[in-house]
Write a protein that holds these residues in place. Structure first.
Motif, short mmCIF file in Angstrom:
data_model
loop_
_atom_site.label_atom_id
_atom_site.label_comp_id
_atom_site.label_asym_id
_atom_site.label_seq_id
_atom_site.Cartn_x
_atom_site.Cartn_y
_atom_site.Cartn_z
N ALA A 4 0.84 -1.21 0.00
CA ALA A 4 0.00 0.00 0.00
C ALA A 4 0.87 1.25 0.00
CB ALA A 4 -0.93 -0.01 1.22
N LEU A 5 1.95 1.24 0.79
CA LEU A 5 2.82 2.42 0.85
C LEU A 5 3.60 2.61 -0.45
CD1 LEU A 5 4.02 2.06 4.54
CD2 LEU A 5 2.69 3.94 3.60
N MET A 6 3.99 1.51 -1.09
CA MET A 6 4.70 1.64 -2.37
C MET A 6 3.79 2.25 -3.44
SD MET A 6 7.20 -1.66 -2.76
CE MET A 6 6.22 -2.97 -2.02
N LEU A 7 2.48 2.04 -3.31
CA LEU A 7 1.52 2.67 -4.24
C LEU A 7 1.20 4.09 -3.80
CD1 LEU A 7 -1.15 -0.15 -4.80
CD2 LEU A 7 0.10 1.03 -6.61
N ALA A 8 0.94 4.27 -2.49
CA ALA A 8 0.42 5.55 -2.00
C ALA A 8 1.48 6.66 -2.03
CB ALA A 8 -0.12 5.39 -0.58
N MET A 9 2.71 6.35 -1.64
CA MET A 9 3.73 7.42 -1.53
C MET A 9 3.96 8.14 -2.86
SD MET A 9 4.78 8.13 1.47
CE MET A 9 6.33 8.96 1.27
N PRO A 10 4.20 7.41 -3.97
CA PRO A 10 4.39 8.15 -5.23
C PRO A 10 3.14 8.90 -5.66
CG PRO A 10 5.09 5.85 -5.47
CD PRO A 10 4.43 5.96 -4.15
N LEU A 11 1.96 8.28 -5.46
CA LEU A 11 0.71 8.95 -5.87
C LEU A 11 0.50 10.24 -5.07
CD1 LEU A 11 -1.75 5.96 -6.37
CD2 LEU A 11 -0.93 7.57 -8.12
N ILE A 12 0.81 10.19 -3.76
CA ILE A 12 0.64 11.39 -2.93
C ILE A 12 1.66 12.46 -3.35
CG2 ILE A 12 0.82 12.31 -0.57
CD1 ILE A 12 -0.33 9.63 0.41
N GLY A 13 2.90 12.03 -3.65
CA GLY A 13 3.92 12.99 -4.11
C GLY A 13 3.45 13.69 -5.38
N TRP A 14 2.93 12.92 -6.31
CA TRP A 14 2.44 13.45 -7.60
C TRP A 14 1.25 14.39 -7.36
CZ3 TRP A 14 1.15 9.43 -12.07
CH2 TRP A 14 0.75 10.11 -13.23
N ALA A 15 0.31 13.92 -6.53
CA ALA A 15 -0.89 14.73 -6.23
C ALA A 15 -0.51 16.03 -5.51
CB ALA A 15 -1.85 13.91 -5.37
N MET A 16 0.49 15.94 -4.65
CA MET A 16 0.92 17.10 -3.86
C MET A 16 1.46 18.22 -4.76
SD MET A 16 3.69 16.56 -0.95
CE MET A 16 5.25 16.35 -1.67
N ILE A 17 2.29 17.82 -5.76
CA ILE A 17 2.84 18.84 -6.68
C ILE A 17 1.71 19.42 -7.54
CG2 ILE A 17 4.49 19.25 -8.56
CD1 ILE A 17 6.20 17.03 -7.40
N PRO A 70 4.01 22.53 -12.29
CA PRO A 70 4.07 21.47 -13.30
C PRO A 70 4.79 20.24 -12.72
CG PRO A 70 5.62 23.23 -13.82
CD PRO A 70 4.84 23.69 -12.61
N VAL A 71 4.27 19.05 -13.01
CA VAL A 71 4.90 17.83 -12.48
C VAL A 71 5.95 17.37 -13.48
CG1 VAL A 71 4.45 15.56 -11.46
CG2 VAL A 71 2.64 17.29 -11.50
N MET A 72 7.18 17.88 -13.30
CA MET A 72 8.25 17.61 -14.28
C MET A 72 9.10 16.42 -13.83
SD MET A 72 7.69 20.04 -16.40
CE MET A 72 9.05 19.80 -17.53
N GLY A 90 12.55 15.36 -15.03
CA GLY A 90 13.59 15.83 -15.93
C GLY A 90 13.17 17.16 -16.54
N SER A 91 13.95 17.59 -17.57
CA SER A 91 13.70 18.94 -18.07
C SER A 91 12.57 19.00 -19.08
CB SER A 91 14.99 19.50 -18.68
OG SER A 91 15.49 18.56 -19.60
N SER A 92 12.22 17.85 -19.71
CA SER A 92 11.19 17.97 -20.75
C SER A 92 9.97 17.07 -20.54
CB SER A 92 11.82 17.67 -22.12
OG SER A 92 12.49 16.44 -22.04
N LEU A 93 10.09 16.03 -19.71
CA LEU A 93 8.94 15.13 -19.55
C LEU A 93 8.00 15.66 -18.46
CD1 LEU A 93 7.48 12.50 -20.21
CD2 LEU A 93 8.98 11.31 -18.61
N ARG A 94 6.78 16.04 -18.87
CA ARG A 94 5.83 16.59 -17.92
C ARG A 94 4.64 15.65 -17.74
NH1 ARG A 94 3.07 22.62 -17.96
NH2 ARG A 94 1.62 22.14 -16.29
N LEU A 95 4.36 15.26 -16.50
CA LEU A 95 3.20 14.40 -16.23
C LEU A 95 1.97 15.28 -16.09
CD1 LEU A 95 4.50 11.89 -13.51
CD2 LEU A 95 4.38 11.59 -15.96
N PRO A 96 0.78 14.74 -16.40
CA PRO A 96 -0.43 15.54 -16.21
C PRO A 96 -0.67 15.80 -14.72
CG PRO A 96 -0.97 13.28 -16.80
CD PRO A 96 0.51 13.41 -16.93
N SER A 97 -1.33 16.91 -14.40
CA SER A 97 -1.72 17.15 -13.01
C SER A 97 -2.86 16.21 -12.67
CB SER A 97 -2.19 18.59 -12.84
OG SER A 97 -1.09 19.44 -12.94
N ILE A 98 -2.86 15.68 -11.45
CA ILE A 98 -3.95 14.76 -11.09
C ILE A 98 -4.89 15.40 -10.07
CG2 ILE A 98 -2.92 12.55 -11.75
CD1 ILE A 98 -1.94 12.20 -8.89
#
Ligand code: HEM
Ligand code: HEM
Length: 183
Positions: free
Chosen positions: A95-108, A114-116, A118-126
């Motif tokens: 559960a933590l291996m799933l939740a920690m990255p998702l929370i990090g992504w959601a937090m940004i 922008p959820v970057m 590297g310099s050019s790969l941008r993930l969508p905001s969730i």
């Protein structure tokens, strides 16, 4: 009926050890970020985000491997409390291996940045930008990191208890492939 296996599948073992190194590194990288306001902070964060998202992808693969390959049974004489503790702690680790990255992504995303990766790969905001949600997720990411660290220490202690004190087959099931007749 199939004979019970003695070891986790090679891919399950490879993923376990690769991810163990990655997760432990991430906890230290995160702690290093929290403790630093120099330009090292930026450098660590640029490492933290892509490694964290890789963990998210790998845990999905790992869960598929877990469901589709046979797993070795725990020793038949293990007290029921220890069986329960093993199962619960493994669920918690997944559960933590799933939740920690998702929370990090959601937090940004909630910070409105922008959820970057590297310099050019941008993930969508969730999540939509919102200061309260950001503050909540920032705290959640921190306290769940403490919980992760504690759970890993307990998990390590349990693995060594099996390997060195009980001297049963549990530690070996994650270490080796073909010893004592394979499986
Ligand atoms: C298994 C995955 C992860 C682990 C174990 C982890 C762990 C940590 C830890 C220990 C901290 C420091 C907490 C504190 O004391 O405040 C932290 C902070 C942070 N993490 Fe993660 N994290 C993970 C994934 C991610 C991902 C995927 C992202 C973003 C895509 C992310 C973004 C952040 C951010 C933005 C901070 C705050 C940095 C700062 O400004 O100090 N994390 N993380
Ligand atoms: C630090 C050294 C570590 C050792 C010595 C170790 C050892 C082991 C052993 C022996 C097992 C098999 C237990 C069983 O059959 O019930 C296991 C399972 C597991 N380990 Fe670790 N581990 C370590 C680190 C980690 C870390 C850092 C994580 C997570 C981030 C982790 C996650 C898991 C999970 C989720 C399982 C359950 C596997 C399953 O049944 O699907 N381990 N570990």
């Amino acid at each position: 009926m199939n004979k019970p296996v003695k070891h986790f599948a090679p891919l399950a073992r490879a993923l376990h050890w690769l991810m163990a190194v990655m997760v432990i590194a991430m906890l230290f990288i995160g702690a290093g970020m929290a403790a630093s306001i120099s330009e090292r902070h930026e450098w660590l964060l640029n490492l933290h985000k892509p490694v964290g998202v890789t963990i998210l992808l790998l845990v999905v693969v790992r869960l598929i491997v877990r469901i589709t390959t046979p797993t070795p049974p725990l020793p038949a004489d293990l007290p029921v409390v220890q069986v329960l503790a093993a199962k619960l702690s493994h669920y918690l680790l997944y559960a933590l291996m799933l939740a920690m990255p998702l929370i990090g992504w959601a937090m940004i995303s909630a910070a409105g940045d922008p959820v970057m990766l590297g310099s050019s790969l941008r993930l969508p905001s969730i999540l939509a930008p919102d200061a309260h949600t950001f503050a909540f997720l920032r705290q959640a990411h921190r306290y769940l990191a403490y919980l992760f660290f504690l759970t890993i220490l307990t998990h390590l202690a349990a693995a060594l208890f099996h390997g060195w004190i009980r001297r049963d087959e549990v530690l070996d099931s994650m270490l080796r492939g073909k010893s004592r007749g394979g499986g």
